[in-house]
Design a protein around this motif. Structure first.
Motif, PDB file in Angstrom:
ATOM      1  N   ASP A   1     -43.984 -19.127  55.533  1.00 27.76           N
ATOM      2  CA  ASP A   1     -44.387 -19.106  54.093  1.00 27.76           C
ATOM      3  C   ASP A   1     -44.199 -17.951  53.321  1.00 27.76           C
TER       4      ASP A   1
ATOM      5  N   GLN B   1     -49.214 -21.521  60.747  1.00 26.17           N
ATOM      6  CA  GLN B   1     -50.171 -20.851  60.148  1.00 26.17           C
ATOM      7  C   GLN B   1     -51.642 -21.485  60.718  1.00 26.17           C
TER       8      GLN B   1
ATOM      9  N   GLU C   1     -58.828 -17.159  45.272  1.00 25.14           N
ATOM     10  CA  GLU C   1     -58.000 -18.489  44.831  1.00 25.14           C
ATOM     11  C   GLU C   1     -58.975 -19.590  45.441  1.00 25.14           C
TER      12      GLU C   1
ATOM     13  N   TRP D   1     -59.212 -23.478  44.832  1.00 24.95           N
ATOM     14  CA  TRP D   1     -58.583 -24.713  44.026  1.00 24.95           C
ATOM     15  C   TRP D   1     -59.920 -25.551  43.790  1.00 24.95           C
TER      16      TRP D   1
ATOM     17  N   TRP E   1     -52.322 -33.547  36.855  1.00 29.24           N
ATOM     18  CA  TRP E   1     -51.652 -34.189  37.917  1.00 29.24           C
ATOM     19  C   TRP E   1     -51.945 -35.795  37.977  1.00 29.24           C
TER      20      TRP E   1
ATOM     21  N   LYS F   1     -49.043 -33.335  42.241  1.00 26.64           N
ATOM     22  CA  LYS F   1     -48.300 -32.629  41.435  1.00 26.64           C
ATOM     23  C   LYS F   1     -46.883 -33.230  41.641  1.00 26.64           C
TER      24      LYS F   1
ATOM     25  N   GLU G   1     -43.152 -25.941  51.879  1.00 24.39           N
ATOM     26  CA  GLU G   1     -43.920 -27.041  51.332  1.00 24.39           C
ATOM     27  C   GLU G   1     -42.764 -27.995  50.991  1.00 24.39           C
TER      28      GLU G   1
ATOM     29  N   ARG H   1     -42.516 -25.505  44.296  1.00 27.60           N
ATOM     30  CA  ARG H   1     -43.119 -23.969  44.296  1.00 27.60           C
ATOM     31  C   ARG H   1     -41.781 -22.930  43.883  1.00 27.60           C
TER      32      ARG H   1
HETATM   33  O1  TEU Z   1     -52.193 -21.520  48.010  1.00 23.92           O
HETATM   34  C1  TEU Z   1     -53.096 -22.485  48.433  1.00 23.92           C
HETATM   35  C2  TEU Z   1     -52.673 -23.960  48.175  1.00 23.92           C
HETATM   36  O2  TEU Z   1     -53.467 -24.718  48.342  1.00 23.92           O
HETATM   37  C3  TEU Z   1     -51.287 -24.067  47.705  1.00 23.92           C
HETATM   38  O3  TEU Z   1     -50.228 -24.052  48.735  1.00 23.92           O
HETATM   39  C4  TEU Z   1     -51.143 -25.659  47.050  1.00 23.92           C
HETATM   40  O4  TEU Z   1     -51.489 -26.126  48.094  1.00 23.92           O
HETATM   41  C5  TEU Z   1     -49.800 -25.931  46.838  1.00 23.92           C
HETATM   42  O5  TEU Z   1     -49.109 -24.881  46.322  1.00 23.92           O
HETATM   43  C6  TEU Z   1     -49.943 -26.814  45.659  1.00 23.92           C
HETATM   44  O6  TEU Z   1     -49.792 -28.116  46.072  1.00 23.92           O
HETATM   45  C7  TEU Z   1     -52.164 -20.302  48.815  1.00 23.92           C
HETATM   46  C8  TEU Z   1     -50.943 -19.412  48.393  1.00 23.92           C
HETATM   47  O7  TEU Z   1     -50.970 -19.287  47.062  1.00 23.92           O
HETATM   48  C9  TEU Z   1     -49.568 -20.278  48.817  1.00 23.92           C
HETATM   49  O8  TEU Z   1     -48.420 -19.626  48.508  1.00 23.92           O
HETATM   50  C10 TEU Z   1     -49.675 -20.557  50.247  1.00 23.92           C
HETATM   51  O9  TEU Z   1     -48.702 -21.269  50.801  1.00 23.92           O
HETATM   52  C11 TEU Z   1     -51.065 -21.042  50.649  1.00 23.92           C
HETATM   53  O10 TEU Z   1     -52.086 -20.433  50.263  1.00 23.92           O
HETATM   54  C12 TEU Z   1     -51.020 -20.670  52.199  1.00 23.92           C
HETATM   55  O11 TEU Z   1     -51.251 -19.600  52.466  1.00 23.92           O
END
Ligand code: TEU
Ligand code: CA
Length: 560
Positions: free
Chosen positions: A75, A183, A257, A259, A290, A296, A390, A417
């Protein structure tokens, strides 16, 4: 530390103490795609060092460096196999120390990405953990017996698609991974895990870093058996413990971070007497755009009134306590100008308008690499061009569910992404001047016109607009501390707000449409004063009727 104790709430909030990060602008570097110094096609730390002059000119204060640690890169580094070493493709620890030192000389701090919800499956802790049920590292991760039918213990789903549990043949048990199967999630209920993480954080703090961005930090209090992941019961206890054990005594910037953050939980994370974080990234203005079912992968038509409502709500909710972070984009999101602006008809004007609206809000702005030159989404044509785990997982799942390959590419081109992860466009040289070799992911074909070299020599460029906005935060306290008030909330085309500090008032009016819009102004907004920043010619007076040109943004300062 006693984790059962309720966090102490001070009866009176302490007064707002100015912090260096109140006036700072942060710049996010995604190292893999920023600048390649040795021609292997992968951006690296010496590459970042070579661009410090560029960043100093832009005026930023802090670089948020996406992960540079040792990692198998399932990732792109958000899967760490050694928290105390650097991925060889990015450089060495000596390179990192040099980056901190050189950045300091440029007046720039380095903020690291702290990824502690999970590690890589190649981390020695996990290697040990999977070996035997009585291994001392077993409880570093989250293992459960199969369900009666041999399937996963429960229905938790990974963010990247499919079950969040993978069966490991070694011990016949399932481990939890909220992201890719490579992960595995750490078990934060284990005090030994927390101790290891805090020691690691102090090891980096001692190297002189300026802060931490904390990856999916809202997950660490999870209760997997209850299928409860975000905002678990001990989340804030852990953050208070982390602060006390690591950065609490140092003057650094911490941003979570989150969400799942609501205005209420943001006050828990960033309330000034809480002893947790400086601020969090909230994503309501992102997810609000979304689809309710497909997320998304099926964005709704752009909803300006909804966007204003969400951003305004956050401005007011954190007006007296806590602090907002302000961003349009990051390495997980499509390019802002492609999402909210108009890259075919009004590329420059719409990018400047978006920047104006964001940077004049109250909070700390974050610029994602390339945003300052108006980089756009990538017109990929086939799945082979994508690199993101992803997108590749979702491709498989969506096609299995019957979606056509063309429709998938259409969705991924809007929301994937990798839109944000194409190489930084430095010049009109081959590969946009990013690398002399073959880049790990294709460069956006528009690099001949959209590039930093060209932007820096053009007084009217998006880049120069960002530079001016970033400088305003240093010269105008009203931009930093002024109270926010919104106007014309239901207007379908315009975003109008004011910021007020003592006798200073800034009026911001922005047109989000590719057409002229005529507006009868409320008398309170009919002012005269110097133009702070505008994206057409300077405007110094607002009469009772004004006409905004396509994507025009005006900010006037009224000094009473
Ligand atoms: O992102 C968290 C996360 O929830 C995102 O992966 C999100 O689900 C997605 O981009 C939107 O659909 C963090 C990091 O920023 C991301 O780059 C990592 O992949 C993820 O955590 C795992 O560490
Ligand atoms: Ca390289």
């Amino acid at each position: 530390m006693d984790l059962s104790a309720t966090p102490m709430r001070h009866p009176e909030r302490s007064p707002l103490e100015p912090k260096w990060w109140h006036t700072a602008t942060i710049y996010q570097v995604y190292p893999r795609s920023f600048c390649d110094s040795n021609g292997d096609g992968i951006g690296d730390i010496p590459g970042v060092i070579s661009k410090l002059d560029y960043l100093r000119k832009l005026g930023i204060d802090v670089i948020w460096l996406s992960p540079i640690y040792k990692s198998p890169m399932d990732d792109n580094g958000y899967d760490i196999s050694d928290y105390r070493d650097i991925a060889p493709e990015f450089g060495t620890l000596a390179d990192f120390d040099r980056l901190v030192e050189e950045a300091r000389k440029h007046g720039i701090g380095i903020m690291l990405d702290l990824v502690v919800n999970h590690t890589s499956d190649e981390h020695p802790w996990f290697q040990q953990s999977r070996e035997a049920t009585d291994n001392p590292f077993r409880d570093f991760y989250i293992w459960r017996k199969p369900a009666k039918d041999g399937g996963p213990p429960n229905g938790l789903k990974s963010s990247f698609g499919g079950p969040a549990w993978t069966l490991d043949a070694e011990t016949g048990a399932y481990y939890l991974h909220m992201f890719s199967r490579r992960q595995p999630d750490l078990n934060w209920e284990n005090p030994a895990v927390r101790r290891e993480i805090y020691a690691m954080m102090n090891w980096w703090l001692d190297r002189g870093i300026a802060g931490f961005r904390m990856d999916v930090i809202d997950y660490i209090g999870k209760q997997p058996d209850q299928e409860l992941i975000k905002d678990g019961p001990h989340l804030h206890d852990y953050l208070q413990e982390m602060s006390a054990e690591t950065f609490g005594s140092r003057d650094i910037l911490t941003v979570g971070e989150t969400w799942s953050a609501t205005p209420g939980s943001a006050l828990l994370y960033s309330g000034r007497d809480r002893g947790e974080l400086s601020m969090v990234f909230q994503f309501e203005h992102v997810t609000q755009q979304w689809d309710e079912v497909y997320g998304k992968w099926r964005p709704k038509p752009f909803d300006l009134v909804g966007l204003k409502t969400v951003l305004g709500k956050w401005q007011l909710a954190l007006a007296k306590d806590g602090w907002n972070s302000l961003f349009w984009g990051n390495h997980d999101l499509p390019r802002a100008v492609s999402r909210y602006g108009d890259v075919s008809g009004y590329h420059v004007q719409s990018a400047k308008m978006l920047a104006t609206v964001l940077h004049l809000l109250k909070g700390t702005p974050y610029v994602y690499q390339g945003e300052e030159i108006g980089m756009t989404n990538m017109p990929f044509t086939s799945i082979e061009q994508y690199r993101d785990v992803e997108t590749l997982n979702m491709h498989r799942l969506h096609l299995d569910a019957g979606l056509s390959p063309e429709d998938f590419i259409k969705g991924a081109n809007q929301s994937g992404r990798d839109n944000a992860r194409t190489p930084m466009q430095w010049s009109a040289a081959p590969h946009g001047g990013f690398s002399t070799g073959v880049p790990w992911i294709d460069v956006n074909p528009n690099y001949a016109t959209v590039n930093a070299e060209r932007a820096m020599t053009d007084e009217q460029s998006i880049w120069n607009h960002y530079r001016k906005l970033i400088a305003l935060r240093k010269t105008h306290p009203v931009v930093v501390y002024g109270d926010y008030q919104s106007w014309l909330d239901t207007h379908p085309d315009l975003f109008v707000y004011t910021r007020t500090l003592n006798k200073d008032r800034v009026v911001v009016i922005a047109n989000f449409r590719p057409k002229a819009v005529t507006l009868t102004l409320p008398s309170e907004l009919q002012i005269e004063g110097p133009c702070l920043i505008c994206n057409y010619g300077p405007v110094q007076r607002l009469g009772d009727t004004i006409e905004l040109r396509p994507y025009e943004a005006i900010a006037i300062l009224d000094q009473g």
